[in-house]
Design a protein around this motif. Sequence first.
Motif, PDB file in Angstrom:
ATOM      1  N   SER A   3       0.613  -1.117   0.238  1.00 44.71           N
ATOM      2  CA  SER A   3       0.021   0.366   0.291  1.00 44.71           C
ATOM      3  C   SER A   3       0.873   1.236   0.155  1.00 44.71           C
ATOM      4  CB  SER A   3      -1.291   0.054   1.206  1.00 44.71           C
ATOM      5  OG  SER A   3       0.338   0.257   2.261  1.00 44.71           O
ATOM      6  N   GLU A  29      -2.567   1.201   6.599  1.00 46.42           N
ATOM      7  CA  GLU A  29      -4.126   0.882   5.862  1.00 46.42           C
ATOM      8  C   GLU A  29      -5.203   0.561   6.907  1.00 46.42           C
ATOM      9  OE1 GLU A  29      -3.604  -2.799   4.533  1.00 46.42           O
ATOM     10  OE2 GLU A  29      -3.251  -2.224   2.356  1.00 46.42           O
ATOM     11  N   THR A  31      -7.787  -1.254   7.152  1.00 48.05           N
ATOM     12  CA  THR A  31      -8.129  -2.077   6.518  1.00 48.05           C
ATOM     13  C   THR A  31      -8.206  -3.353   8.100  1.00 48.05           C
ATOM     14  OG1 THR A  31      -6.748  -3.998   6.207  1.00 48.05           O
ATOM     15  CG2 THR A  31      -7.231  -1.741   4.626  1.00 48.05           C
ATOM     16  N   LEU A  69      -4.334   8.821   6.004  1.00 51.24           N
ATOM     17  CA  LEU A  69      -6.396   9.076   5.740  1.00 51.24           C
ATOM     18  C   LEU A  69      -6.201   9.837   6.800  1.00 51.24           C
ATOM     19  CD1 LEU A  69      -7.200   6.099   3.766  1.00 51.24           C
ATOM     20  CD2 LEU A  69      -6.776   8.027   3.277  1.00 51.24           C
ATOM     21  N   GLU A  73     -12.127   9.140   6.401  1.00 48.05           N
ATOM     22  CA  GLU A  73     -11.478   8.069   5.156  1.00 48.05           C
ATOM     23  C   GLU A  73     -10.816   6.637   5.355  1.00 48.05           C
ATOM     24  OE1 GLU A  73     -10.453  11.075   1.969  1.00 48.05           O
ATOM     25  OE2 GLU A  73      -9.325  11.301   3.980  1.00 48.05           O
ATOM     26  N   MET A  74     -10.428   6.512   7.119  1.00 46.15           N
ATOM     27  CA  MET A  74     -10.113   5.479   6.821  1.00 46.15           C
ATOM     28  C   MET A  74     -10.800   4.168   7.088  1.00 46.15           C
ATOM     29  SD  MET A  74      -7.261   4.971  10.775  1.00 46.15           S
ATOM     30  CE  MET A  74      -6.695   3.568  10.662  1.00 46.15           C
ATOM     31  N   GLY A  76     -13.667   2.822   5.591  1.00 44.87           N
ATOM     32  CA  GLY A  76     -14.429   2.342   4.786  1.00 44.87           C
ATOM     33  C   GLY A  76     -15.089   0.684   5.233  1.00 44.87           C
ATOM     34  N   ARG A 138      -2.754  10.025  -2.275  1.00 37.76           N
ATOM     35  CA  ARG A 138      -4.054   9.096  -2.015  1.00 37.76           C
ATOM     36  C   ARG A 138      -4.304   8.142  -2.192  1.00 37.76           C
ATOM     37  NH1 ARG A 138      -8.136  12.908   0.899  1.00 37.76           N
ATOM     38  NH2 ARG A 138     -10.329  11.769  -0.247  1.00 37.76           N
ATOM     39  N   LYS A 139      -4.392   8.430  -3.531  1.00 30.30           N
ATOM     40  CA  LYS A 139      -4.273   6.969  -4.478  1.00 30.30           C
ATOM     41  C   LYS A 139      -4.130   5.697  -4.338  1.00 30.30           C
ATOM     42  CE  LYS A 139      -5.593   9.834  -8.625  1.00 30.30           C
ATOM     43  NZ  LYS A 139      -4.797   9.895 -10.169  1.00 30.30           N
ATOM     44  N   LYS A 142      -6.106   5.087  -0.584  1.00 33.18           N
ATOM     45  CA  LYS A 142      -7.582   4.097  -0.578  1.00 33.18           C
ATOM     46  C   LYS A 142      -7.886   3.509  -1.418  1.00 33.18           C
ATOM     47  CE  LYS A 142     -10.756   7.547  -1.155  1.00 33.18           C
ATOM     48  NZ  LYS A 142     -11.370   7.862   0.244  1.00 33.18           N
ATOM     49  N   ARG A 143      -7.097   2.838  -2.456  1.00 29.56           N
ATOM     50  CA  ARG A 143      -6.484   1.213  -2.896  1.00 29.56           C
ATOM     51  C   ARG A 143      -8.137   0.904  -3.760  1.00 29.56           C
ATOM     52  NH1 ARG A 143      -2.644  -1.323  -1.035  1.00 29.56           N
ATOM     53  NH2 ARG A 143      -4.633  -3.612  -2.011  1.00 29.56           N
ATOM     54  N   GLN A 144      -8.319   2.322  -4.933  1.00 27.17           N
ATOM     55  CA  GLN A 144      -9.420   2.007  -5.144  1.00 27.17           C
ATOM     56  C   GLN A 144      -8.824   2.336  -6.101  1.00 27.17           C
ATOM     57  OE1 GLN A 144     -11.718   5.217  -3.930  1.00 27.17           O
ATOM     58  NE2 GLN A 144     -12.576   3.905  -1.941  1.00 27.17           N
TER      59      GLN A 144
END
Length: 222
Positions: A3, A29, A31, A69, A73-74, A76, A138-139, A142-144
């Motif tokens: 990440s 992360e 997550t 983040l 935002e962290m 999600g 940021r990208k 956010k891992r999108q």
Amino acid sequence: MRSGLGEATDLLGVGLPRAACNSRRLIVEGTFSMLIAAIATAMLAQPPAPVSSSPLHAAAERLAKATSLQPSEMFGPLQTNLPPERRKALEAAMVESHDDASALRDALADAYARHLTLTEIEGAVAFFESSAGASFERKMLKRQGEAFSAEETQAARAFLQSPAGAAYQAKWPIVGEDMRPALKSFSDKLMSRAQAIHCRATNECGPFLQPPAASPPAPARP
């Protein structure tokens, strides 16, 4: 799984040691996998001495803000194998844990100040606070799956190949180790909240990450 800037090194053709990538994953992360890893790590070391207020720490706070983040935002939506009721409890616990997540950023700033020099931090801040660097990071966090622009890719490559970028990569393993006690404390509180929420909602009050015992099979009919 990688990440942030660590994952990007493969895309940019700049090698980053696996240990540095793993440490960075633990830090940035928000997550479920990060939380489980933190819970599983039994840290017996004494917490590091606090870092006093100074130009070094002020710069470290800027770097911590630029490389993490916001709590909103962290946390999600979770992609986990937890049953729906347990996932709902964990998401509710995350909502209650925003203040604790903010404390993680403070711990990250302390770790930066302990292990990076002022010159190294200022070099990293210059990249991560730039338009291209901030957008790039940021990208990644956010891992999108957002694509990087040519400007972002060029800026990240230049940073990674600079003295400050090289130091930032090289010192990630020790920064990650420094962060483990804070991560474990955060994850312990989070799991405790999730267990309490799940217990109130379902009356299943055992360990949160341990599924309830299966019902015994019905006796065979004669």
